[in-house]
Design a protein around this motif. Structure first.
Motif, PDB file in Angstrom:
ATOM      1  N   ASP A   3      46.177  30.678  35.238  1.00 16.76           N
ATOM      2  CA  ASP A   3      45.052  31.568  35.500  1.00 16.76           C
ATOM      3  C   ASP A   3      44.518  32.237  34.254  1.00 16.76           C
ATOM      4  OD1 ASP A   3      44.808  31.514  38.469  1.00 16.76           O
ATOM      5  OD2 ASP A   3      46.900  32.047  38.329  1.00 16.76           O
ATOM      6  N   GLN A   4      45.348  32.380  33.222  1.00 16.99           N
ATOM      7  CA  GLN A   4      44.882  33.049  32.029  1.00 16.99           C
ATOM      8  C   GLN A   4      43.833  32.218  31.292  1.00 16.99           C
ATOM      9  OE1 GLN A   4      48.778  33.851  30.252  1.00 16.99           O
ATOM     10  NE2 GLN A   4      48.424  36.011  30.591  1.00 16.99           N
ATOM     11  N   THR A 284      39.933  34.764  46.689  1.00 17.50           N
ATOM     12  CA  THR A 284      39.272  35.758  45.834  1.00 17.50           C
ATOM     13  C   THR A 284      40.147  36.989  45.648  1.00 17.50           C
ATOM     14  OG1 THR A 284      37.094  35.001  46.594  1.00 17.50           O
ATOM     15  CG2 THR A 284      37.202  37.175  45.567  1.00 17.50           C
ATOM     16  N   PHE A 285      40.722  37.489  46.748  1.00  9.99           N
ATOM     17  CA  PHE A 285      41.602  38.669  46.673  1.00  9.99           C
ATOM     18  C   PHE A 285      42.792  38.387  45.772  1.00  9.99           C
ATOM     19  CE2 PHE A 285      45.427  40.815  48.289  1.00  9.99           C
ATOM     20  CZ  PHE A 285      45.056  42.130  48.077  1.00  9.99           C
ATOM     21  N   ASP A 286      43.408  37.211  45.938  1.00  8.19           N
ATOM     22  CA  ASP A 286      44.581  36.862  45.131  1.00  8.19           C
ATOM     23  C   ASP A 286      44.214  36.697  43.661  1.00  8.19           C
ATOM     24  OD1 ASP A 286      47.426  35.982  44.940  1.00  8.19           O
ATOM     25  OD2 ASP A 286      46.497  34.103  44.308  1.00  8.19           O
ATOM     26  N   SER A 287      43.034  36.121  43.386  1.00 10.68           N
ATOM     27  CA  SER A 287      42.600  35.936  41.996  1.00 10.68           C
ATOM     28  C   SER A 287      42.371  37.274  41.308  1.00 10.68           C
ATOM     29  CB  SER A 287      41.311  35.100  41.954  1.00 10.68           C
ATOM     30  OG  SER A 287      41.542  33.797  42.435  1.00 10.68           O
ATOM     31  N   ILE A 288      41.732  38.224  42.030  1.00 16.48           N
ATOM     32  CA  ILE A 288      41.483  39.550  41.465  1.00 16.48           C
ATOM     33  C   ILE A 288      42.808  40.268  41.197  1.00 16.48           C
ATOM     34  CG2 ILE A 288      40.522  41.834  41.952  1.00 16.48           C
ATOM     35  CD1 ILE A 288      38.307  40.400  43.527  1.00 16.48           C
ATOM     36  N   HIS A 292      44.269  41.313  37.479  1.00 14.04           N
ATOM     37  CA  HIS A 292      44.638  42.702  37.176  1.00 14.04           C
ATOM     38  C   HIS A 292      46.073  42.777  36.644  1.00 14.04           C
ATOM     39  CE1 HIS A 292      44.838  47.053  37.491  1.00 14.04           C
ATOM     40  NE2 HIS A 292      45.950  46.934  38.214  1.00 14.04           N
ATOM     41  N   ALA A 293      46.986  42.004  37.268  1.00 16.54           N
ATOM     42  CA  ALA A 293      48.377  41.990  36.820  1.00 16.54           C
ATOM     43  C   ALA A 293      48.496  41.420  35.405  1.00 16.54           C
ATOM     44  CB  ALA A 293      49.221  41.162  37.792  1.00 16.54           C
TER      45      ALA A 293
END
Length: 302
Positions: A3-4, A284-288, A292-293
């Motif tokens: 994801d990075q 979308t919720f999991d990606s956000i 953030h993490a």
């Protein structure tokens, strides 16, 4: 790829292109009196001039020579050109023959193929929430496919051709504009030859009216600009992320087909729509949350 490697610019390009593609049926519906093959031929032919002009302004014309001298890159772009040309042909035929919902199903299927390509070929890792989102979307797509078996060939051909196109453009070493310019240059001789033949046969619609002519000419921008954005997004996002963002476009196409052009809408299609958007919301919720993490870990490590 993790994801990075999803960048803010990538999200911007991706969301932008799919918003544009979601509105494209409204444009090509204005050309339903023009044959699908002629429309595609004009899209490609006029795009050559637009892209060469852009390369000239940006000082990147010499990059075309580099690509044409690189056999591997040229073969890859020849394959991608063939895929996108076939994709355009089927898509325009579907839009102009009252099969917009079938076209939207094709692009609902496409993100799932992106996930398969990303995990199998590019070794992209799936988080549990992403896998759950994929399962929800897959169930929805399966329901929609069963409810539209007579036009499933449209959906499958659109999904497969565009998923493979996206994969090739992601792994090919060519800039967004340069790669698209080479693709259109490769396709243009066939397109020009077809338009000349059509004109000699008396079936050419170009020249019939100023409105039609302008719509066909401007189709170059409608074609090229989104594909440049897509190529830029593909370089900056994982295929899994790109796939889920893509649900924006077919959802818009689905709504346009059902509520603007009043194509028949059944309960299976509505259930599919709900499941896909539930999956998209979860993704979308999991990606956000993950982004953030990642930022928090980066600050603590600094």
């Amino acid at each position: 790829m993790d994801d990075q490697q999803n960048t803010t610019a990538g999200y911007g390009f991706g969301i932008g292109v799919y918003l544009v593609w979601g509105l494209v049926p409204l444009y090509f519906k204005l050309l339903d009196h023009v044959g699908a093959v002629e429309t595609v031929a004009h899209r490609i032919t006029w795009s050559v001039g637009l892209l060469l002009a852009l390369l000239l302004v940006l000082g990147k014309v010499r990059n075309l020579g580099i690509i044409f001298r690189n056999r591997r890159t040229l073969l890859a772009l020849t394959a991608s050109a063939t895929l996108i040309g076939g994709n355009w042909l089927v898509y325009i035929w579907a839009v102009t023959h009252e099969h917009i919902l079938a076209a939207s199903l094709g692009y609902f299927l496409n993100p799932l193929l992106n996930v398969v390509l990303g995990t199998v070929l590019l070794k992209e890792k799936l988080r549990p929430a992403t896998l759950a989102a994929i399962i929800l979307a897959a169930i929805g797509v399966a329901i929609l496919a069963v409810s539209a078996l007579d036009t499933l060939w449209i959906s499958v051909s659109l999904a497969v051709s565009f998923a493979l196109y996206g994969y090739i453009r992601k792994v090919t070493d060519a800039g967004a504009i340069e790669g698209l310019a080479v693709e259109t240059l490769l396709l243009s001789p066939v397109c020009v030859a077809y338009l000349i033949w059509l004109g000699m046969a008396g079936g050419l619609m170009f020249g019939a009216s100023l409105e039609t002519d302008m719509l066909l000419i401007f189709s170059a921008a409608v074609t090229s600009v989104p594909l440049m954005l897509f190529a830029a997004a593909a370089k900056r996002l994982t295929l899994t992320t790109l796939g889920f963002i893509q649900y924006v476009a077919p959802s818009m196409v689905f709504l346009i087909g059902a509520f603007v052009f009043n194509e028949p809408l059944n309960s299976g299609q509505l259930l599919c729509f709900a499941l896909i958007w539930a999956g998209l919301a979860l993704f979308t919720f999991d990606s956000i949350r993950t982004a953030h993490a990642n930022r928090t870990r980066a600050r603590l490590a600094a």
